[in-house]
Design an enzyme around this catalytic site. Structure first.
Site, PDB file in Angstrom:
ATOM      1  N   ASP A  91      26.466   9.272   7.497  1.00 60.00           N
ATOM      2  CA  ASP A  91      27.135   8.909   6.244  1.00 60.00           C
ATOM      3  C   ASP A  91      26.856   9.974   5.191  1.00 60.00           C
ATOM      4  O   ASP A  91      25.932  10.788   5.323  1.00 60.00           O
ATOM      5  CB  ASP A  91      26.668   7.535   5.753  1.00 60.00           C
ATOM      6  CG  ASP A  91      25.197   7.532   5.356  1.00 60.00           C
ATOM      7  OD1 ASP A  91      24.361   7.934   6.193  1.00 60.00           O
ATOM      8  OD2 ASP A  91      24.875   7.144   4.217  1.00 60.00           O
ATOM      9  N   GLU A 153      22.311   5.810   5.225  1.00 54.85           N
ATOM     10  CA  GLU A 153      21.086   6.328   4.617  1.00 54.85           C
ATOM     11  C   GLU A 153      21.253   6.584   3.128  1.00 54.85           C
ATOM     12  O   GLU A 153      20.349   6.339   2.337  1.00 54.85           O
ATOM     13  CB  GLU A 153      20.665   7.621   5.322  1.00 54.85           C
ATOM     14  CG  GLU A 153      19.275   8.131   4.941  1.00 54.85           C
ATOM     15  CD  GLU A 153      19.272   9.027   3.710  1.00 54.85           C
ATOM     16  OE1 GLU A 153      18.177   9.275   3.178  1.00 54.85           O
ATOM     17  OE2 GLU A 153      20.350   9.485   3.281  1.00 54.85           O
TER      18      GLU A 153
END
Length: 446
Positions: A91, A153
């Site tokens: 991500d 994250e």
């Protein structure tokens, strides 16, 4: 494999590595609330495909409660060999204002040996450094391999922490490589031995039922934006040091950047002073830092002549490795309550915390990495700190206290992570992937 064979294999595969990084970085996998989920899931699928291409016999997506799937892979250890866990995340941060980018943020663009685009460095370069290193062995790995690539994250990495705590055997390893940091400068090898933790929250101030005319009510009606501004500016003194009680300055024993290097890397404008006290290493790696990262108020383009009834801000606190993020955020929230003016209504929510990390002196894995990085870069690595947090690291440390945790990667300090015009230097990526592959061979041979 010999070191020469490993270096040749990584170098020969670099054109494919770059094409795969372009494909992965073109996916706007922003896992923040309010952004579409489909691109994040698409990035998980591509990550799974890339790990399968390395010859790992087991690759699959695994569910993470309350979050996007992680991609897990493994290969058994040869007899007597250790197991290494490789970590990264697929991500990315939101792109922010497209006008601030010189190239489209999700159209990876190659310019003078550097690939520009959101996520090209943080942390899809980490995904690709693992993939490139593993491909060099063509499925015959010198150590046991486990890989975990998470999907949230940047916004809420602590959700993977709970997954690790519930599935310790899945990730148990003798050494852990976290590819979500980088070197101070391109070609200057370093291992990150210190991470600040992080705490963040949203503060909202309310003063009126609705906006009122600034001509008829201004001067008496309490302005929510003005109240919030007074609260936020109270967090620092005139020198830029934090005024919140219980958040003292720390000290970092290693060497930090010079002021000239930092000003260039951070893009500090001529005439603007740096803030805070102590050495730059102290301020950047071992002390608290408070940053207002967002405001919800009318834009200049949408401004009307009215006193504002409500205003919100997102506040991020960086916490020294030994600090407690929860205690820290409570101290900052209590301070803001104390400095709230005019009896206005104030609320706090959307809390996020992540712990810091301090490495020990190192053992066989660190020694193997030192040899690998010296061969890949032409000189041995040095220890550095990092101001950012990686929520998973401290959980891994608690779950596997005997494991050595090694943080390095291709995200040099000038890579523009979390900023417009993010980029990765492709020669740096090659050297990092080479160093990782050499490390795996060194550790297996040892």
């Amino acid at each position: 494999m010999t070191p020469d064979q490993i270096e040749s294999a990584v170098a020969a595969a670099m054109p494919q590595t770059v094409e795969d990084l372009k494909r992965l970085a073109a996916i706007p996998s922003v896992a923040f609330p309010g952004h579409p989920e489909e691109p994040v899931l698409a990035a998980a699928a591509v990550t799974e495909e890339l790990l399968r291409s390395t010859g790992l016999p087991r690759v699959q997506q695994v569910a993470v409660e309350g979050s996007f799937p992680a991609v897990y892979a493994e290969a058994p250890a040869p007899p007597g060999a250790p197991t290494v866990l490789l970590y990264a995340h697929y991500d990315v941060q939101p792109a922010g204002d497209p006008a601030a980018w010189r190239t489209p943020p999700f159209e990876p663009t190659l310019i003078d040996g550097r690939l520009y685009g959101r996520g090209t460095a943080d942390d899809k370069s980490g995904v690709m450094s693992h993939v490139a290193a593993l491909r060099a062995f063509r499925g015959r790995f010198p150590v046991g391999i486990k890989v975990i690539v998470e999907g949230q994250e940047e916004y809420a990495g602590e959700r993977l922490e709970a997954f690790v705590e519930r599935n310790p055997e899945l990730l148990r390893a003798d050494a852990i490589v976290v590819a979500d940091t980088g070197n101070p400068r391109v070609g200057d090898p370093a291992v990150t031995t210190s991470l600040r933790g992080m705490a963040a929250f949203t503060v909202e101030v309310r003063t009126l039922r609705e906006p009122v005319h600034s001509g008829s009510a201004g001067g008496a009606a309490p302005d929510a934006l003005a109240a919030l501004m007074r609260m936020l500016t109270a967090l620092h003194d005139d020198n830029g040091d934090i005024r919140v009680p219980g958040l003292p300055r720390g000290s970092f024993l290693g060497q930090g950047p010079s002021e000239e290097e930092f000003r260039k890397t951070a893009g500090v404008l001529d005439g603007a002073s740096l803030v805070g006290s102590g050495s730059l290493a102290d301020r950047l790696w071992s002390s608290y830092a408070i940053t207002v990262t967002g405001l919800d108020v009318p834009t200049v383009a949408q401004a009307i002549n009215a006193v504002q009834p409500a205003a919100r801000a997102r506040v991020t606190v960086r916490v020294p490795p030994a600090g407690d993020p929860k205690t820290t955020v409570n101290a900052v929230v209590e301070f803001l309550r104390q400095v709230t003016p005019w009896g206005v209504q104030v609320g706090f929510g959307d809390f996020t915390v992540g712990s810091g990390f301090q490495a020990d002196s190192g053992g066989a894995a660190r020694a193997a990495l030192n040899r690998a990085m010296e061969r890949a870069f032409g000189r041995p690595p040095r220890d550095v700190g990092a101001g950012g947090s990686i929520p998973l690291v401290n959980t891994l440390l608690k779950q596997f206290p005997a494991a050595e945790i090694l943080l390095f990667g291709a995200e040099d300090e000038d890579a523009g992570c979390h900023a417009p015009n993010e980029r990765v230097d492709l020669e740096e990526l090659r050297k990092v992937a080479t160093a990782e592959a050499l490390f795996l061979q060194e550790l297996g041979s040892a």
